[in-house]
Design an enzyme around this catalytic site. Structure first.
Site, PDB file in Angstrom:
ATOM      1  N   ASP A 290      46.289  53.989  24.144  1.00 18.55           N
ATOM      2  CA  ASP A 290      45.342  54.889  24.815  1.00 18.55           C
ATOM      3  C   ASP A 290      44.565  55.741  23.813  1.00 18.55           C
ATOM      4  OD1 ASP A 290      43.888  56.084  26.797  1.00 18.55           O
ATOM      5  OD2 ASP A 290      45.486  57.423  27.493  1.00 18.55           O
TER       6      ASP A 290
ATOM      7  N   HIS B 153      41.315  56.506  28.001  1.00 16.17           N
ATOM      8  CA  HIS B 153      41.070  56.754  29.426  1.00 16.17           C
ATOM      9  C   HIS B 153      39.991  57.815  29.655  1.00 16.17           C
ATOM     10  CE1 HIS B 153      44.094  60.144  29.074  1.00 16.17           C
ATOM     11  NE2 HIS B 153      43.263  60.694  29.943  1.00 16.17           N
TER      12      HIS B 153
ATOM     13  N   SER C 261      42.997  65.887  27.669  1.00 15.99           N
ATOM     14  CA  SER C 261      43.231  64.527  27.176  1.00 15.99           C
ATOM     15  C   SER C 261      42.318  64.198  26.010  1.00 15.99           C
ATOM     16  CB  SER C 261      43.005  63.513  28.296  1.00 15.99           C
ATOM     17  OG  SER C 261      44.015  63.602  29.259  1.00 15.99           O
TER      18      SER C 261
END
Length: 496
Positions: free
Chosen positions: A150, A120, A226
Site C-alpha cells: 500500500d 489507497h 493516510s
C-alpha cells in the site's frame, strides 16, 4: 475517635510507603514516568514543511435513480414524495457523471519532487495534487504503486524559486516499544496536524496483505492521515501511516504504519522501474506448531515448514523438499511462517543465497538463486474436499488409527474421490467425528503421503510407522496430507 485514629494511621502508613518508593526510584526514572519529551517544537519546525496534503479527483459513473421511499398508505407525505422523485427522474438529475474528491497525506523525500503516500490515497484518481504548507499546489504524476504494501510514489515539478523541503528515512529496526514518535498529516482535511505518542507494538499482522509487518502507535491517526510520515524524535521518517482500528471512525489510539525499512526498498524500485520486483522461491508454507516441532525433533516451534515445492522453481532447483523447516534465509533468522515471505520478497532477484533447513532432525545448508515474483499471479486456493458418495462399489478393506479410517489406493477409490493420477498415498475413507484428525481438517478423499517424512503407501505402513514413533517415546506423529488436487499440508496428530 478511635475509628478516626485508625484512618489517620492507615493514611500515614500509605504516605510513608509512597515516599519510600519515590525515594528508591531514581530522579530520571521518575521524570520519565510522569511526562514525555519536554517539547517537539524544534524538531517539528524542521520537518513540517516537507509534509503535504494529497488531494485527488475522479469522475464516477452516474448513479442509479433513487427509489421512491415506501410510505404507509394515506400518509400525508405520500403525494409529495411521489411528485418529487418523479420530477427528478424526468429531469435526469441522476444521469450526469459526477466529480468526487478525496484527501490524504504524503511527504517529500527528494528536493527534485518525489513524494511518498499510500496507494489507497491515489487509487483510481484521474488527477492528483500535492498541497504544500505555504499554500502552493502542484500537480503530481504517479510514478509507481505497490498494492501489497500500500505505497505509491508521486513526482511533482517544483518551482525553481521555491525549493522543496525534504525529509530522510531513519532505521525502523532499532525502534523499541515505548519509543516516542510523531505523526504529521491531514486528518479530516484540517491541514498539517502533529500528534505525539509512542510505539505500542512491532511486527503487527492486521491481515491486510501477505507482507504485513506494521508498527503500531498510539499517536492520534485519523482519516486523512493516510500516507503521512511517522517520525522519531530526531526528525527521521520511521514509518508511513496507513491504517487505524476505529469503530467510530476517529482515533482510539490504535494506528498502524509501514516500517521505513520495509518501505525504502519498495520506494527505490518504484523510482527506478515504476514497479516492484520482489523475490520468489516457489514454495507453499505453513506454521510450525508445538506439535509439529515435537514431531520433527525441533527444540521449539520456529521457522517455516515447506508444504510443497513448485516444479522447476528456485526452491526445487536448490534442493528444498516438502517437510523441510527453513530456519534461516540469506543470513536472516526465520522466526516463524510469516517471516519467510517478507525476507524472500526483500531479497534481490537473481541473488544466490544460503538457506538453512532442518531435515529429519538434522540441520543442512542449501544454496538457491532467488527468482522474481509474478505480481499478477493469484495465490492458489485450497482445493475443495469432495463429498463422499454412497458406497455402491464392492467393500474396501480398511484400518482405523488416530480417528482415521483408511485404505490402500485402488483405481476405484481414485475415481470415486477424483484423485489425480500422479498422487500416491493411503486414502482417507472416513474421519471420526470430534477427533483431533477432524479438528485438523483431515477429510475423506485426502491422502496420507508420509508420516514423519517416511513414505506411506498402505495402512500397514501407517500403523508400522506410528508404532515405531510410539516406541521411540514420541507423543505425536507428523502427517503429510494431500488433497485430491495435490495440495499438500502437514499436521501433527497425537499417538493413541
Amino acid at each position: 475517635m478511635a475509628r478516626l485514629t485508625r484512618r489517620l494511621a492507615a493514611a500515614t502508613l500509605i504516605a510513608a510507603s509512597l515516599a519510600a518508593s519515590l525515594t528508591v526510584m531514581p530522579h530520571a526514572a521518575r521524570a520519565a514516568a510522569t511526562k514525555g519529551p519536554d517539547t517537539v517544537a524544534d524538531t517539528a519546525a524542521l520537518i513540517m514543511d516537507a509534509v503535504v496534503n494529497i488531494s485527488t479527483s475522479q469522475t464516477v459513473a452516474p448513479s442509479r435513480s433513487v427509489p421512491t421511499p415506501e410510505l404507509p398508505p394515506g400518509s400525508p407525505f405520500e403525494e409529495f414524495f411521489e411528485e418529487f422523485f418523479k420530477r427528478r427522474q424526468q429531469q435526469g438529475e441522476d444521469k450526469t457523471p459526477r466529480r468526487v474528491s478525496s484527501l490524504g497525506s504524503g511527504f517529500v523525500i527528494d528536493e527534485t519532487g518525489f513524494i511518498v503516500t499510500n496507494n489507497h490515497v491515489i487509487a483510481d484518481a484521474d488527477e492528483v495534487y500535492a498541497n504544500f504548507a505555504d499554500g502552493s499546489k502542484l500537480k503530481a504524476e504517479i510514478v509507481g504503486r505497490d498494492t501489497k504494501i500500500d505505497l505509491a510514489l508521486l513526482k511533482v515539478t517544483p518551482d525553481p524559486a521555491k525549493p522543496l523541503k525534504a525529509v530522510k528515512f531513519g532505521n525502523s529496526d532499532i525502534l523499541r516499544v515505548g519509543d516516542w514518535v510523531m505523526a504529521i498529516g491531514n486528518p479530516f482535511g484540517l491541514g498539517g496536524t502533529l500528534t505525539v505518542g509512542v510505539i505500542s507494538a512491532r511486527n503487527r499482522d492486521i491481515n491486510s496483505g501477505p507482507y504485513d509487518n506494521f508498527l503500531q502507535t498510539d499517536a492520534a491517526i485519523n482519516r486523512g492521515n493516510s500516507g503521512g510520515p511517522l517520525f522519531n524524535m530526531e526528525g527521521d521518517v520511521v514509518g508511513i501511516n496507513t491504517a487505524i482500528i476505529s469503530p467510530s471512525g476517529g482515533s482510539i489510539g490504535i494506528g498502524f504504519a509501514v516500517p521505513s525499512n520495509t518501505a525504502v526498498p519498495i520506494i527505490a524500485q518504484l523510482k527506478e522501474f515504476g514497479e516492484t520486483r520482489r523475490g520468489w522461491i516457489g514454495v507453499r508454507i505453513q506454521q510450525v506448531t508445538p506439535e509439529i516441532a515435537e514431531s520433527l525433533s525441533l527444540d521449539r516451534a520456529r521457522g517455516a515448514l515447506i508444504g510443497s515445492v513448485n516444479e522447476d522453481g528456485p526452491a526445487a532447483k536448490g534442493g528444498l523438499k516438502a517437510g523441510d523447516v527453513v530456519v534461516s534465509f540469506d543470513g536472516k533468522e526465520v522466526k516463524d511462517m510469516r517471516s519467510l515471505p517478507i525476507i524472500v520478497a526483500d531479497t534481490p532477484v537473481d541473488k544466490e543465497v544460503d538457506v538453512v533447513v532442518v531435515r529429519k532432525g538434522q540441520q543442512e545448508t542449501l544454496k538457491l538463486v532467488v527468482g522474481r515474483l509474478d505480481e499478477g499471479t493469484a495465490t492458489p486456493s485450497a482445493a475443495e474436499t469432495p463429498e463422499q458418495k454412497p458406497d455402491t462399489a464392492p467393500p474396501v478393506a480398511t484400518s482405523k488409527l488416530m480417528g482415521i479410517e483408511m485404505a490402500e489406493m485402488t483405481p476405484e477409490l481414485r475415481t470415486r474421490f477424483k484423485i489425480k493420477d500422479e498422487l500416491k498415498g493411503v486414502v482417507v475413507m472416513a474421519v471420526e467425528a470430534g477427533s483431533v484428525a477432524a479438528e485438523r481438517g483431515i477429510a475423506p478423499g485426502n491422502l496420507i503421503v508420509e508420516i514423519n517424512q517416511e513414505v506411506t503407501l498402505t495402512p500397514g505402513d501407517v500403523e508400522g510407522r506410528v508404532a515405531a514413533l510410539k516406541k521411540e517415546g514420541r507423543r505425536s506423529a507428523l502427517l503429510m496430507v494431500a488433497d485430491p488436487e495435490g495440495q499438500i499440508r502437514f499436521t501433527a496428530l497425537p499417538i493413541e
